[in-house]
Design a protein around this motif. Structure first.
Motif, PDB file in Angstrom:
ATOM      1  N   THR A 100     -11.060 -28.423 -36.005  1.00 28.62           N
ATOM      2  CA  THR A 100     -12.108 -27.479 -36.373  1.00 28.62           C
ATOM      3  C   THR A 100     -12.650 -26.835 -35.091  1.00 28.62           C
ATOM      4  O   THR A 100     -12.552 -27.426 -34.009  1.00 28.62           O
ATOM      5  N   PRO A 101     -13.244 -25.656 -35.206  1.00 29.54           N
ATOM      6  CA  PRO A 101     -13.884 -25.056 -34.035  1.00 29.54           C
ATOM      7  C   PRO A 101     -14.952 -25.976 -33.426  1.00 29.54           C
ATOM      8  O   PRO A 101     -15.136 -25.988 -32.216  1.00 29.54           O
ATOM      9  N   GLU A 102     -15.626 -26.767 -34.257  1.00 38.78           N
ATOM     10  CA  GLU A 102     -16.648 -27.691 -33.766  1.00 38.78           C
ATOM     11  C   GLU A 102     -16.053 -28.764 -32.858  1.00 38.78           C
ATOM     12  O   GLU A 102     -16.731 -29.286 -31.973  1.00 38.78           O
ATOM     13  N   GLU A 103     -14.781 -29.084 -33.043  1.00 42.00           N
ATOM     14  CA  GLU A 103     -14.107 -30.066 -32.194  1.00 42.00           C
ATOM     15  C   GLU A 103     -13.592 -29.445 -30.897  1.00 42.00           C
ATOM     16  O   GLU A 103     -13.568 -30.111 -29.857  1.00 42.00           O
ATOM     17  N   ILE A 104     -13.176 -28.191 -30.947  1.00 38.36           N
ATOM     18  CA  ILE A 104     -12.509 -27.555 -29.804  1.00 38.36           C
ATOM     19  C   ILE A 104     -13.468 -26.767 -28.914  1.00 38.36           C
ATOM     20  O   ILE A 104     -13.380 -26.832 -27.683  1.00 38.36           O
ATOM     21  N   ALA A 105     -14.381 -26.018 -29.490  1.00 41.53           N
ATOM     22  CA  ALA A 105     -15.272 -25.157 -28.699  1.00 41.53           C
ATOM     23  C   ALA A 105     -15.971 -25.887 -27.559  1.00 41.53           C
ATOM     24  O   ALA A 105     -16.017 -25.360 -26.435  1.00 41.53           O
ATOM     25  N   PRO A 106     -16.513 -27.097 -27.777  1.00 50.00           N
ATOM     26  CA  PRO A 106     -17.211 -27.773 -26.673  1.00 50.00           C
ATOM     27  C   PRO A 106     -16.333 -28.046 -25.451  1.00 50.00           C
ATOM     28  O   PRO A 106     -16.850 -28.173 -24.336  1.00 50.00           O
ATOM     29  N   LEU A 107     -15.030 -28.090 -25.642  1.00 46.68           N
ATOM     30  CA  LEU A 107     -14.134 -28.311 -24.503  1.00 46.68           C
ATOM     31  C   LEU A 107     -14.218 -27.172 -23.490  1.00 46.68           C
ATOM     32  O   LEU A 107     -13.881 -27.348 -22.323  1.00 46.68           O
ATOM     33  N   PHE A 108     -14.678 -26.005 -23.930  1.00 51.38           N
ATOM     34  CA  PHE A 108     -14.771 -24.825 -23.072  1.00 51.38           C
ATOM     35  C   PHE A 108     -16.169 -24.615 -22.485  1.00 51.38           C
ATOM     36  O   PHE A 108     -16.407 -23.624 -21.802  1.00 51.38           O
ATOM     37  N   SER A 109     -17.073 -25.539 -22.720  1.00 58.26           N
ATOM     38  CA  SER A 109     -18.458 -25.395 -22.251  1.00 58.26           C
ATOM     39  C   SER A 109     -18.557 -25.176 -20.745  1.00 58.26           C
ATOM     40  O   SER A 109     -19.408 -24.415 -20.284  1.00 58.26           O
ATOM     41  N   ASP A 110     -17.706 -25.828 -19.969  1.00 61.43           N
ATOM     42  CA  ASP A 110     -17.758 -25.660 -18.517  1.00 61.43           C
ATOM     43  C   ASP A 110     -17.325 -24.273 -18.063  1.00 61.43           C
ATOM     44  O   ASP A 110     -17.546 -23.902 -16.915  1.00 61.43           O
ATOM     45  N   GLY A 111     -16.748 -23.490 -18.948  1.00 64.69           N
ATOM     46  CA  GLY A 111     -16.286 -22.159 -18.572  1.00 64.69           C
ATOM     47  C   GLY A 111     -17.165 -21.021 -19.048  1.00 64.69           C
ATOM     48  O   GLY A 111     -16.844 -19.854 -18.802  1.00 64.69           O
ATOM     49  N   ILE A 112     -18.299 -21.332 -19.672  1.00 62.54           N
ATOM     50  CA  ILE A 112     -19.092 -20.247 -20.260  1.00 62.54           C
ATOM     51  C   ILE A 112     -19.734 -19.330 -19.230  1.00 62.54           C
ATOM     52  O   ILE A 112     -20.088 -18.205 -19.550  1.00 62.54           O
ATOM     53  N   HIS A 113     -19.857 -19.778 -17.997  1.00 67.22           N
ATOM     54  CA  HIS A 113     -20.456 -18.943 -16.958  1.00 67.22           C
ATOM     55  C   HIS A 113     -19.402 -18.200 -16.135  1.00 67.22           C
ATOM     56  O   HIS A 113     -19.757 -17.471 -15.209  1.00 67.22           O
ATOM     57  N   MET A 114     -18.145 -18.383 -16.496  1.00 67.75           N
ATOM     58  CA  MET A 114     -17.065 -17.683 -15.805  1.00 67.75           C
ATOM     59  C   MET A 114     -16.866 -16.337 -16.494  1.00 67.75           C
ATOM     60  O   MET A 114     -16.503 -16.289 -17.667  1.00 67.75           O
ATOM     61  N   THR A 115     -17.106 -15.264 -15.754  1.00 67.24           N
ATOM     62  CA  THR A 115     -17.095 -13.933 -16.364  1.00 67.24           C
ATOM     63  C   THR A 115     -15.709 -13.456 -16.774  1.00 67.24           C
ATOM     64  O   THR A 115     -15.596 -12.408 -17.420  1.00 67.24           O
ATOM     65  N   ASN A 116     -14.675 -14.198 -16.438  1.00 63.49           N
ATOM     66  CA  ASN A 116     -13.325 -13.782 -16.808  1.00 63.49           C
ATOM     67  C   ASN A 116     -12.771 -14.583 -17.991  1.00 63.49           C
ATOM     68  O   ASN A 116     -11.596 -14.466 -18.315  1.00 63.49           O
ATOM     69  N   ILE A 117     -13.629 -15.357 -18.661  1.00 62.04           N
ATOM     70  CA  ILE A 117     -13.198 -16.099 -19.840  1.00 62.04           C
ATOM     71  C   ILE A 117     -13.872 -15.491 -21.066  1.00 62.04           C
ATOM     72  O   ILE A 117     -15.088 -15.375 -21.139  1.00 62.04           O
ATOM     73  N   TYR A 118     -13.038 -15.117 -22.028  1.00 61.85           N
ATOM     74  CA  TYR A 118     -13.480 -14.542 -23.293  1.00 61.85           C
ATOM     75  C   TYR A 118     -13.108 -15.524 -24.396  1.00 61.85           C
ATOM     76  O   TYR A 118     -11.978 -16.006 -24.438  1.00 61.85           O
ATOM     77  N   LEU A 119     -14.058 -15.821 -25.267  1.00 61.23           N
ATOM     78  CA  LEU A 119     -13.856 -16.811 -26.318  1.00 61.23           C
ATOM     79  C   LEU A 119     -14.059 -16.189 -27.700  1.00 61.23           C
ATOM     80  O   LEU A 119     -14.739 -15.162 -27.832  1.00 61.23           O
ATOM     81  N   PRO A 120     -13.532 -16.850 -28.733  1.00 58.72           N
ATOM     82  CA  PRO A 120     -13.818 -16.396 -30.093  1.00 58.72           C
ATOM     83  C   PRO A 120     -15.314 -16.516 -30.391  1.00 58.72           C
ATOM     84  O   PRO A 120     -15.979 -17.424 -29.875  1.00 58.72           O
TER      85      PRO A 120
END
Length: 135
Positions: A100-120
């Motif tokens: 589920t997105p609830e299982e996967i999305a948190p894995l990307f938390s460390d990248g939310i401040h990287m301006t070159n990462i775009y997420l769903p």
């Protein structure tokens, strides 16, 4: 809030964009986003992880979120050292792999401040609900 959201359907890439898709360790890109990555943007049959043409594979078919985490962390390091590239992360693991997105999305938390990462958009909403401030 300044979210970098991928389009619902990615059909074209600019020269500096990388399509990030869920793969399997064997690199058998037979369906879903992996098949699209191989047919359109250079994903390599037999390579399940890392940069391939204008794509980046993250294995999602070999265990639970804890087994996926090292591959996501490796991707985030790669994205950090390549600020000239924009990484369009699909909902990896949320279709064929069955997460589920609830299982996967948190894995990307460390990248939310990287301006070159775009997420769903669903990933952004989940990350924000978990208390992460998105800038």
């Amino acid at each position: 809030m300044n979210k970098r959201v991928i389009p619902e359907r990615i059909e074209e890439l600019t020269a500096n964009q990388i399509f990030v898709f869920g793969s399997n360790l064997e690199g058998h890109h037979g369906g879903g986003a992996a098949y699209l990555a191989m047919k359109k943007w250079g994903a390599v049959w037999g390579q399940g992880n890392g940069l391939q043409g204008q794509t980046y594979g993250i294995p999602t078919m070999h265990g639970g979120p804890d087994e996926l985490k090292p591959y996501v962390e490796e991707f985030l390091v790669f994205a950090r050292v390549h600020p000239e590239l924009d990484f369009l992360v699909t909902e990896i693991g949320c279709w064929i792999a069955g997460f589920t997105p609830e299982e996967i999305a948190p894995l990307f938390s460390d990248g939310i401040h990287m301006t070159n990462i775009y997420l769903p958009d669903r990933f952004w909403k989940i990350i924000q609900q978990s208390g992460n401030k998105i800038v």
